[in-house]
Design a protein around this motif. Structure first.
Motif, PDB file in Angstrom:
ATOM      1  N   VAL A  14      49.537  15.966 -16.798  1.00  0.00           N
ATOM      2  CA  VAL A  14      50.361  14.768 -16.696  1.00  0.00           C
ATOM      3  C   VAL A  14      51.312  14.802 -17.956  1.00  0.00           C
ATOM      4  N   ASN A  15      52.482  15.012 -17.717  1.00  0.00           N
ATOM      5  CA  ASN A  15      53.441  15.106 -18.826  1.00  0.00           C
ATOM      6  C   ASN A  15      54.480  13.965 -18.818  1.00  0.00           C
ATOM      7  N   MET A  16      54.304  12.954 -17.992  1.00  0.00           N
ATOM      8  CA  MET A  16      55.069  11.826 -17.996  1.00  0.00           C
ATOM      9  C   MET A  16      54.519  10.747 -18.372  1.00  0.00           C
ATOM     10  N   THR A  17      54.845   9.664 -19.358  1.00  0.00           N
ATOM     11  CA  THR A  17      54.385   8.519 -19.814  1.00  0.00           C
ATOM     12  C   THR A  17      54.286   7.749 -18.695  1.00  0.00           C
ATOM     13  N   ALA A  18      53.348   6.610 -18.874  1.00  0.00           N
ATOM     14  CA  ALA A  18      53.332   5.705 -17.815  1.00  0.00           C
ATOM     15  C   ALA A  18      54.444   4.725 -17.423  1.00  0.00           C
ATOM     16  N   SER A  19      55.327   4.817 -18.323  1.00  0.00           N
ATOM     17  CA  SER A  19      56.679   3.946 -18.045  1.00  0.00           C
ATOM     18  C   SER A  19      57.644   5.058 -17.241  1.00  0.00           C
ATOM     19  N   GLU A  20      57.785   6.294 -17.544  1.00  0.00           N
ATOM     20  CA  GLU A  20      58.368   7.144 -17.008  1.00  0.00           C
ATOM     21  C   GLU A  20      57.986   7.101 -15.263  1.00  0.00           C
ATOM     22  N   LYS A  23      58.534   4.020 -13.457  1.00  0.00           N
ATOM     23  CA  LYS A  23      59.872   4.026 -13.038  1.00  0.00           C
ATOM     24  C   LYS A  23      60.410   4.984 -11.846  1.00  0.00           C
ATOM     25  N   TRP A  24      59.913   6.127 -11.939  1.00  0.00           N
ATOM     26  CA  TRP A  24      59.817   7.030 -10.842  1.00  0.00           C
ATOM     27  C   TRP A  24      59.353   6.820  -9.687  1.00  0.00           C
ATOM     28  N   LEU A  25      58.334   6.128  -9.553  1.00  0.00           N
ATOM     29  CA  LEU A  25      57.680   5.781  -8.395  1.00  0.00           C
ATOM     30  C   LEU A  25      58.386   4.339  -7.729  1.00  0.00           C
ATOM     31  N   ARG A  26      59.279   3.885  -8.441  1.00  0.00           N
ATOM     32  CA  ARG A  26      60.249   2.947  -7.658  1.00  0.00           C
ATOM     33  C   ARG A  26      61.473   3.493  -6.885  1.00  0.00           C
ATOM     34  N   ILE A  51      47.711   6.772 -11.673  1.00  0.00           N
ATOM     35  CA  ILE A  51      47.760   7.535 -12.711  1.00  0.00           C
ATOM     36  C   ILE A  51      48.369   6.669 -13.764  1.00  0.00           C
ATOM     37  N   VAL A  52      49.291   5.943 -13.177  1.00  0.00           N
ATOM     38  CA  VAL A  52      49.793   4.875 -14.403  1.00  0.00           C
ATOM     39  C   VAL A  52      48.631   4.113 -14.843  1.00  0.00           C
ATOM     40  N   GLN A  53      47.793   3.488 -13.996  1.00  0.00           N
ATOM     41  CA  GLN A  53      46.718   2.731 -14.363  1.00  0.00           C
ATOM     42  C   GLN A  53      45.820   3.440 -15.190  1.00  0.00           C
ATOM     43  N   LEU A  54      45.525   4.880 -15.072  1.00  0.00           N
ATOM     44  CA  LEU A  54      44.738   5.850 -15.905  1.00  0.00           C
ATOM     45  C   LEU A  54      45.391   5.645 -17.238  1.00  0.00           C
ATOM     46  N   LEU A  55      46.672   5.899 -17.246  1.00  0.00           N
ATOM     47  CA  LEU A  55      47.216   6.305 -18.700  1.00  0.00           C
ATOM     48  C   LEU A  55      47.244   4.810 -19.456  1.00  0.00           C
ATOM     49  N   HIS A  56      46.998   3.670 -18.766  1.00  0.00           N
ATOM     50  CA  HIS A  56      46.892   2.570 -19.561  1.00  0.00           C
ATOM     51  C   HIS A  56      45.450   2.329 -19.938  1.00  0.00           C
ATOM     52  N   THR A  57      44.354   3.124 -19.447  1.00  0.00           N
ATOM     53  CA  THR A  57      42.952   2.927 -19.638  1.00  0.00           C
ATOM     54  C   THR A  57      42.476   3.729 -20.757  1.00  0.00           C
ATOM     55  N   LYS A  58      41.802   2.889 -21.569  1.00  0.00           N
ATOM     56  CA  LYS A  58      40.992   3.518 -22.835  1.00  0.00           C
ATOM     57  C   LYS A  58      40.061   4.403 -22.407  1.00  0.00           C
ATOM     58  N   ALA A  59      39.794   5.634 -23.084  1.00  0.00           N
ATOM     59  CA  ALA A  59      38.847   6.681 -22.803  1.00  0.00           C
ATOM     60  C   ALA A  59      37.484   5.979 -22.504  1.00  0.00           C
ATOM     61  N   GLY A  60      37.338   5.171 -23.403  1.00  0.00           N
ATOM     62  CA  GLY A  60      35.829   4.680 -23.163  1.00  0.00           C
ATOM     63  C   GLY A  60      35.654   3.686 -21.831  1.00  0.00           C
ATOM     64  N   ASP A  61      36.667   3.348 -21.392  1.00  0.00           N
ATOM     65  CA  ASP A  61      36.583   2.282 -20.242  1.00  0.00           C
ATOM     66  C   ASP A  61      36.804   3.215 -18.797  1.00  0.00           C
ATOM     67  N   GLY A 102      52.435  12.864 -11.575  1.00  0.00           N
ATOM     68  CA  GLY A 102      52.559  12.672 -13.066  1.00  0.00           C
ATOM     69  C   GLY A 102      53.138  13.914 -13.833  1.00  0.00           C
ATOM     70  N   HIS A 103      53.814  14.787 -13.035  1.00  0.00           N
ATOM     71  CA  HIS A 103      54.077  16.075 -13.593  1.00  0.00           C
ATOM     72  C   HIS A 103      55.652  16.314 -13.514  1.00  0.00           C
ATOM     73  N   ASP A 104      56.479  16.250 -14.388  1.00  0.00           N
ATOM     74  CA  ASP A 104      58.015  16.806 -14.258  1.00  0.00           C
ATOM     75  C   ASP A 104      58.053  17.965 -14.969  1.00  0.00           C
ATOM     76  N   PRO A 105      58.216  19.131 -13.743  1.00  0.00           N
ATOM     77  CA  PRO A 105      58.560  20.558 -14.151  1.00  0.00           C
ATOM     78  C   PRO A 105      59.660  20.758 -15.370  1.00  0.00           C
TER      79      PRO A 105
END
Length: 108
Positions: A14-20, A23-26, A51-61, A102-105
């Motif tokens: 996954v090389n896209m940020t959660a915000s990228e 925005k793309w998903l819209r 994936i957006v949710q996972l990117l916002h989730t702390k590793a421990g959670d 989540g990957h922009d080539p």
């Protein structure tokens, strides 16, 4: 697979940020790409929202289910990258499908 391995493979894929990604998903291109089940949301688009949710989730959670999805994402991205078409991929369904996961080539 150990949970740290799942997270590492996910971070590599996954090389896209959660915000990228959010925005793309819209976009129309995002909603049109991928396999649609019964005319509904595509598998990749649904995965992108997770994936957006996972990117916002702390590793421990992260749960075991989250880590299974992270492994699924890494596998999909690797398989799809191996099928790269020739030529300019800027405006292709191939790229749009990858971006839903989540990957922009073009960022490689």
């Amino acid at each position: 697979m150990a949970d740290t391995e799942a997270r590492e493979k996910f971070k590599e894929a996954v090389n896209m940020t959660a915000s990228e990604l959010d925005k793309w998903l819209r976009t129309d291109e995002s909603t049109q790409a991928g396999q649609h089940r019964g005319g509904g949301e595509s598998t990749g688009h649904e995965s992108g929202r997770r994936i957006v949710q996972l990117l916002h989730t702390k590793a421990g959670d992260l749960t075991e289910d989250d880590e299974r999805h992270m492994t699924k994402v890494a596998g999909y991205v690797a398989r799809h990258l191996a099928q790269r078409p020739k030529g300019d991929v800027t405006d292709t369904t191939w790229r749009h499908s990858l971006m839903n996961w989540g990957h922009d080539p073009l960022k490689d």
